[in-house]
Design a protein around this motif. Structure first.
Motif, PDB file in Angstrom:
ATOM      1  N   LEU A 208       0.863  -1.185   0.000  1.00  0.00           N
ATOM      2  CA  LEU A 208       0.000   0.000   0.000  1.00  0.00           C
ATOM      3  C   LEU A 208       0.900   1.235   0.000  1.00  0.00           C
ATOM      4  CD1 LEU A 208      -2.653  -1.039   2.672  1.00  0.00           C
ATOM      5  CD2 LEU A 208      -3.041  -0.740   0.231  1.00  0.00           C
ATOM      6  N   PRO A 209       1.250   1.734  -1.168  1.00  0.00           N
ATOM      7  CA  PRO A 209       2.157   2.882  -1.242  1.00  0.00           C
ATOM      8  C   PRO A 209       1.683   4.045  -0.369  1.00  0.00           C
ATOM      9  CG  PRO A 209       1.804   1.969  -3.415  1.00  0.00           C
ATOM     10  CD  PRO A 209       0.834   1.277  -2.493  1.00  0.00           C
ATOM     11  N   GLY A 210       2.604   4.578   0.410  1.00  0.00           N
ATOM     12  CA  GLY A 210       2.308   5.700   1.290  1.00  0.00           C
ATOM     13  C   GLY A 210       1.739   5.294   2.636  1.00  0.00           C
ATOM     14  N   ALA A 211       1.513   4.002   2.833  1.00  0.00           N
ATOM     15  CA  ALA A 211       0.932   3.530   4.093  1.00  0.00           C
ATOM     16  C   ALA A 211       1.974   3.544   5.199  1.00  0.00           C
ATOM     17  CB  ALA A 211       0.377   2.114   3.939  1.00  0.00           C
ATOM     18  N   ARG A 212       1.466   3.697   6.423  1.00  0.00           N
ATOM     19  CA  ARG A 212       2.279   3.535   7.625  1.00  0.00           C
ATOM     20  C   ARG A 212       1.612   2.452   8.456  1.00  0.00           C
ATOM     21  NH1 ARG A 212       2.961   9.557   9.961  1.00  0.00           N
ATOM     22  NH2 ARG A 212       2.260  10.484   8.024  1.00  0.00           N
ATOM     23  N   ALA A 213       2.378   1.464   8.867  1.00  0.00           N
ATOM     24  CA  ALA A 213       1.816   0.361   9.646  1.00  0.00           C
ATOM     25  C   ALA A 213       2.567   0.215  10.962  1.00  0.00           C
ATOM     26  CB  ALA A 213       1.893  -0.939   8.863  1.00  0.00           C
ATOM     27  N   ASP A 214       1.814  -0.036  12.018  1.00  0.00           N
ATOM     28  CA  ASP A 214       2.383  -0.372  13.320  1.00  0.00           C
ATOM     29  C   ASP A 214       1.813  -1.740  13.676  1.00  0.00           C
ATOM     30  OD1 ASP A 214       3.624  -0.259  15.835  1.00  0.00           O
ATOM     31  OD2 ASP A 214       1.838   0.610  16.741  1.00  0.00           O
ATOM     32  N   VAL A 215       2.665  -2.744  13.742  1.00  0.00           N
ATOM     33  CA  VAL A 215       2.220  -4.125  13.946  1.00  0.00           C
ATOM     34  C   VAL A 215       2.737  -4.638  15.283  1.00  0.00           C
ATOM     35  CG1 VAL A 215       2.219  -6.464  12.983  1.00  0.00           C
ATOM     36  CG2 VAL A 215       2.262  -4.481  11.444  1.00  0.00           C
ATOM     37  N   GLN A 216       1.857  -5.246  16.037  1.00  0.00           N
ATOM     38  CA  GLN A 216       2.193  -5.839  17.329  1.00  0.00           C
ATOM     39  C   GLN A 216       1.803  -7.314  17.312  1.00  0.00           C
ATOM     40  OE1 GLN A 216       3.667  -3.827  19.729  1.00  0.00           O
ATOM     41  NE2 GLN A 216       3.577  -2.256  18.143  1.00  0.00           N
ATOM     42  N   GLY A 217       2.471  -8.114  18.108  1.00  0.00           N
ATOM     43  CA  GLY A 217       2.132  -9.532  18.233  1.00  0.00           C
ATOM     44  C   GLY A 217       3.279 -10.282  18.873  1.00  0.00           C
ATOM     45  N   ALA A 218       3.016 -10.866  20.013  1.00  0.00           N
ATOM     46  CA  ALA A 218       4.083 -11.495  20.777  1.00  0.00           C
ATOM     47  C   ALA A 218       4.241 -12.988  20.519  1.00  0.00           C
ATOM     48  CB  ALA A 218       3.854 -11.267  22.277  1.00  0.00           C
TER      49      ALA A 218
ATOM     50  N   ALA B 211      -2.676  -4.722  13.961  1.00  0.00           N
ATOM     51  CA  ALA B 211      -1.998  -3.686  13.199  1.00  0.00           C
ATOM     52  C   ALA B 211      -2.863  -2.434  13.090  1.00  0.00           C
ATOM     53  CB  ALA B 211      -1.660  -4.179  11.794  1.00  0.00           C
ATOM     54  N   LEU B 212      -2.205  -1.305  13.220  1.00  0.00           N
ATOM     55  CA  LEU B 212      -2.791  -0.011  12.898  1.00  0.00           C
ATOM     56  C   LEU B 212      -2.186   0.376  11.567  1.00  0.00           C
ATOM     57  CD1 LEU B 212      -4.232   2.699  13.351  1.00  0.00           C
ATOM     58  CD2 LEU B 212      -2.225   3.415  14.657  1.00  0.00           C
ATOM     59  N   VAL B 213      -3.036   0.587  10.574  1.00  0.00           N
ATOM     60  CA  VAL B 213      -2.554   0.946   9.240  1.00  0.00           C
ATOM     61  C   VAL B 213      -3.194   2.272   8.855  1.00  0.00           C
ATOM     62  CG1 VAL B 213      -2.316   0.241   6.828  1.00  0.00           C
ATOM     63  CG2 VAL B 213      -2.390  -1.506   8.636  1.00  0.00           C
ATOM     64  N   ILE B 214      -2.342   3.233   8.517  1.00  0.00           N
ATOM     65  CA  ILE B 214      -2.791   4.566   8.105  1.00  0.00           C
ATOM     66  C   ILE B 214      -2.412   4.726   6.636  1.00  0.00           C
ATOM     67  CG2 ILE B 214      -2.548   7.047   8.470  1.00  0.00           C
ATOM     68  CD1 ILE B 214      -1.726   6.323  11.400  1.00  0.00           C
ATOM     69  N   CYS B 215      -3.433   4.998   5.809  1.00  0.00           N
ATOM     70  CA  CYS B 215      -3.174   5.070   4.372  1.00  0.00           C
ATOM     71  C   CYS B 215      -4.230   5.939   3.685  1.00  0.00           C
ATOM     72  CB  CYS B 215      -3.193   3.664   3.778  1.00  0.00           C
ATOM     73  SG  CYS B 215      -2.734   3.599   2.037  1.00  0.00           S
ATOM     74  N   GLU B 216      -3.789   6.816   2.819  1.00  0.00           N
ATOM     75  CA  GLU B 216      -4.695   7.679   2.063  1.00  0.00           C
ATOM     76  C   GLU B 216      -5.631   6.864   1.171  1.00  0.00           C
ATOM     77  OE1 GLU B 216      -6.701  10.850   1.287  1.00  0.00           O
ATOM     78  OE2 GLU B 216      -4.915  11.039   2.531  1.00  0.00           O
ATOM     79  N   ALA B 217      -5.182   5.679   0.732  1.00  0.00           N
ATOM     80  CA  ALA B 217      -6.009   4.831  -0.144  1.00  0.00           C
ATOM     81  C   ALA B 217      -7.303   4.381   0.534  1.00  0.00           C
ATOM     82  CB  ALA B 217      -5.209   3.611  -0.598  1.00  0.00           C
ATOM     83  N   PHE B 218      -7.410   4.518   1.848  1.00  0.00           N
ATOM     84  CA  PHE B 218      -8.617   4.127   2.563  1.00  0.00           C
ATOM     85  C   PHE B 218      -9.739   5.165   2.447  1.00  0.00           C
ATOM     86  CE2 PHE B 218      -5.692   1.793   5.765  1.00  0.00           C
ATOM     87  CZ  PHE B 218      -5.577   0.710   4.924  1.00  0.00           C
TER      88      PHE B 218
END
Length: 81
Positions: free
Chosen positions: A14-24, A31-38
């Motif tokens: 997802l070009p331009g996306a920022r993702a924060d992924v957690q999982g132990a 995941a929190l995904v921030i993207c203009e495509a949404f």
């Protein structure tokens, strides 16, 4: 599977996306995904976009992925430019 790999796949897919992924535990992730495509898309369509970046890993190496998907505006971020 690890969080860095998932983050990289999402951000490349997802070009331009920022993702924060957690999982132990290596199979359950969130995941929190921030993207203009949404913009203008319902949550299900947003989730499908993210799942598409992960392909066959979903249901295999990634057993579960809880998603929060936001546009930059929804996340309170200013547009770059």
């Amino acid at each position: 599977m690890n969080t860095d790999t998932i983050k990289t796949l999402i951000e490349r897919g997802l070009p331009g996306a920022r993702a924060d992924v957690q999982g132990a535990d290596g199979v359950h992730f969130e995941a929190l995904v921030i993207c203009e495509a949404f913009a203008g898309k319902l949550p299900l369509a947003r989730h499908r976009l993210v799942y598409a970046t992960l392909g066959g890993l979903m249901g295999g190496e990634i057993h579960a992925l809880a998603l929060k998907t936001l546009t930059p505006e929804e996340a309170g971020l200013r547009a770059e430019g």
